[in-house]
Each structure stands twice: as C-alpha cells, then as structure tokens.
Design an enzyme around this catalytic site. Structure first.
Site, short mmCIF file in Angstrom:
data_model
loop_
_atom_site.label_atom_id
_atom_site.label_comp_id
_atom_site.label_asym_id
_atom_site.label_seq_id
_atom_site.Cartn_x
_atom_site.Cartn_y
_atom_site.Cartn_z
N CYS A 120 -47.33 -12.20 79.98
CA CYS A 120 -46.65 -11.72 81.23
C CYS A 120 -45.22 -11.27 80.89
O CYS A 120 -44.69 -10.88 81.75
CB CYS A 120 -46.48 -12.83 82.15
SG CYS A 120 -48.17 -13.37 82.51
N HIS A 254 -39.72 -13.98 89.15
CA HIS A 254 -41.30 -14.22 88.43
C HIS A 254 -42.20 -14.39 89.67
O HIS A 254 -43.19 -13.73 89.64
CB HIS A 254 -41.26 -15.21 87.45
CG HIS A 254 -42.49 -15.15 86.73
ND1 HIS A 254 -43.19 -13.90 85.90
CD2 HIS A 254 -43.49 -16.01 86.59
CE1 HIS A 254 -44.52 -14.37 85.73
NE2 HIS A 254 -44.71 -15.52 85.83
N HIS A 291 -49.70 -9.67 90.56
CA HIS A 291 -49.23 -9.84 89.05
C HIS A 291 -50.04 -8.79 88.04
O HIS A 291 -51.12 -9.01 87.86
CB HIS A 291 -49.82 -11.34 88.87
CG HIS A 291 -49.10 -11.96 87.54
ND1 HIS A 291 -48.46 -11.08 86.57
CD2 HIS A 291 -48.71 -13.01 87.39
CE1 HIS A 291 -47.93 -11.84 85.92
NE2 HIS A 291 -48.19 -13.12 86.00
#
Length: 362
Positions: A120, A254, A291
């Site tokens: 990520c 995030h 995501h």
C-alpha cells in the site's frame, strides 16, 4: 487516472467531491464462496498492461512531452510483485520488472529506473524516491505510474482475514466502521525539476515539496497503536517542505475504515501535528474509490492536487458519527472550501511502512 469512479481526472474529482461510493457486486470473478462480495471495479477495465500504457501515454501527452523528451525520461512503476499470475490478465509477462520494461518500450520512455512492490506504500514510495532523484540532480524528469485491478487472490486474502467491510461501505474514522473494500485504480504523473519545466515551458499542476518515510516494525499486519511510524514520516515531510502543521489546509488520510488502523492513524496524526490535528480538514477518498493497494499513493495524491486546484475538499463518504478514538476534523457533510495552498497525503502498509507527501498548489 482511472478508477471505479470513471476515467480521467474530472471523474475522480467529481466522484470524491460528491462522496458517492463506487462499490458494487463483483462480476469479474466468482465470489460466491466469500463473506464479502463487493468492490469498486471499473466495468470496462482492460488488462493491467493496457490500462497502465494508456495512463502513461495520457500523462506524457498532457505534460506536452515530445518523443525526444520521452526517450530521455525513465519510468518508475508501482505494482504487485506478480501482478498477473494466476489472475485475470492474459498478459505474457510474469513479474513486475518485466511489466515495467514492456511499458517503457511500448510508450517510448527511457530505461526503467525502479519498480516498487511494497504493497500500500508502493506508489507513494515511488513518488518520494523519484522526487529525491530529481532534487539531487540525478534526473531531470521521471514518469511515475502505478496500478492495481481487483483480482481473485488479494480479494480472497483480505476476505479470509476478515478485513473487508461486511456492510458494503467504507467508513473511515467513523463509528460503525467494519473494514475496507478493494478498488481498481491506474494512474501516472510526470514529475520534473523546476528548471526542466521552465525549459520545456511546462505548466505544473502542483509542487511536491516534502516527503517522508518511516517504519514502526510493530507487527506483521497491524500499525503501532500510537502511530509512531506515521508520525515520523509526517514530521520528515513537513521539515523537508519547511512548513509547520498549522500551514496545512487538507489531509488525504490513509483511512482504510478498519477499527484498529483508523485509531492508530488518528494517534499518529495527533502526535505529528499536535493541536493542528484537531483543526486541519481531513478525509479518506478510499471511501469512494476503495483501497487500491499498490496504486493508492498515486491516485490519492492526484485527487488531492485536483481538489486543491478546484478549491474544494473531498467528502469522507460513509461517515455515520464521530468516534472518540479518532478526534479529527473529518469532512463529511459536504465538500469544504480550501483555505490553504498546502496539503498532506499519507499511506501505510503491512509491516509498518509509512509514507507522507506534502504538495503545494498555487
């Protein structure tokens, strides 16, 4: 940029400002045996190779790069280490390095500088390293690209790990949040030195003024509960940008929507920003586009730049009510007006890797 919100920059901006989530039942592969069966997928997505080539070509075109400019420009790529095996793609390459080399040839770029497969934080680390190469004089211009298309393997892993939201919505920093949902994203940018842009008479969209990276090494899949790694990364980015926390006008967090991660991120933001953490407007655009794993840092920074230029801040979709574990200034009722030219975008990954990017939009 492309995501489940649509193709092009205007679609990303419109979707995140409206706060309309793009999650829908997955039809790309069989999800009948899973607990969760939704994701944010682009209906007409091609192969990852084709999508990345299109994004890179469009980025170079919008930046006005000639064939000669491209040939002298290296590529930095952020993708999964083995992005097509044994997944939905019919591409012939097998590794991320092979994909990067193929893309560079296909779009007429110079050599492949680096390939990032660090989950990520892949794209945000790629951006930070590209900026460091340029600022140190080792490169004048670099194309940074990243991509992830939702596929069976990662979907199954996140579902089996009970990380996916069971109610079909991502609710970062909100009460009632139950997890994340995956999403498609492909993005590319041209990063160049100020002198390189002036020689080319280019018009920059924003300036990447600060970047920071850190690791807390607390747990294999959990961040430090006090957000120590994130706080260090943010502090380094602010120092490099030579601004204080109070100068920030927006934070693209995030914000995965998982209970533990959001609380840890909030703690890291409070540690790094001090009193400003309660005042700087914040949202997580993952609540709309999902995501996007290796592409996260790039598409989220891109949306941040677009929003700052438009003078409106993205909505934190799915928000129900404030959580006392996340005392932050969440943008949730509707888009807010921008009151500063500085913005921060942060990302984190399994293993404790954390990144922070500061941009200035004038």
């Amino acid at each position: 940029m492309a995501s489940a919100l649509g193709r092009g920059t205007e679609a990303q901006l419109a979707g995140t400002l409206a706060g309309v989530a793009a999650f829908a039942p997955v039809t790309r592969f069989d999800v009948a045996g899973h607990r969760v069966r939704v994701a944010a997928t682009l209906p007409d997505a091609g192969s990852l190779t084709d999508e990345l080539a299109t994004a890179i070509d469009e980025a170079c075109g919008s930046a006005g790069l000639s064939g000669a400019h491209r040939a002298a420009c290296p590529l930095v790529l952020a993708v999964h280490a083995f992005p097509n095996a044994p997944r939905v793609s019919a591409d012939r390459w097998r590794t991320a390095t092979e994909l990067a080399e193929l893309l560079a040839i296909r779009v007429g770029l110079g050599p492949v500088a680096r390939v990032y497969t660090s989950a990520c934080v892949s794209a945000s680390t790629a951006l930070a390293d590209a900026a460091a190469l340029i600022s140190s004089g080792r490169a004048d211009r670099i194309v940074v690209a990243g991509g992830y298309l939702v596929e069976p393997d990662q979907f199954a892993l996140f579902d089996a790990g009970r990380a996916l939201a069971t109610d079909g919505a991502v609710r970062p920093f909100s009460t009632g949040r139950t997890g994340l949902l995956l999403g498609d994203a492909v993005a590319a940018v041209v990063l160049e030195s100020a002198t390189g842009g002036r020689r080319r008479t280019g018009s920059p969209l924003a300036r990447l003024t600060g970047w920071g990276r850190a690791g807390d090494a607390f747990h294999a899949v959990q961040p430090h509960p006090q957000g120590q790694g994130l706080a260090k990364a943010i502090g380094a980015a602010l120092r490099r940008a030579r601004i204080g926390p109070g100068a920030l006008g927006y934070i693209n967090a995030h914000g995965t929507g998982t209970p533990f991660s959001d609380a840890a991120e909030a703690a890291g933001l409070r540690q790094a920003l001090g009193p400003a953490a309660a005042h700087v407007p914040l949202s997580s655009t993952k609540a709309t586009h999902g995501h996007t794993l290796e592409a996260s840092g790039l598409i989220e920074l891109g949306i941040t730049v677009l929003a700052m230029r438009a003078g409106k801040l993205p909505v934190n979709a799915g928000f129900l009510a404030a959580d006392e574990a996340c005392p932050l200034n969440v943008v949730h009722a509707g888009p807010r007006s921008v009151n500063s030219e500085w913005a921060l975008s942060v990302n984190a990954a399994f293993g404790g890797a954390c990144t922070a990017l500061v941009v200035r939009v004038t």
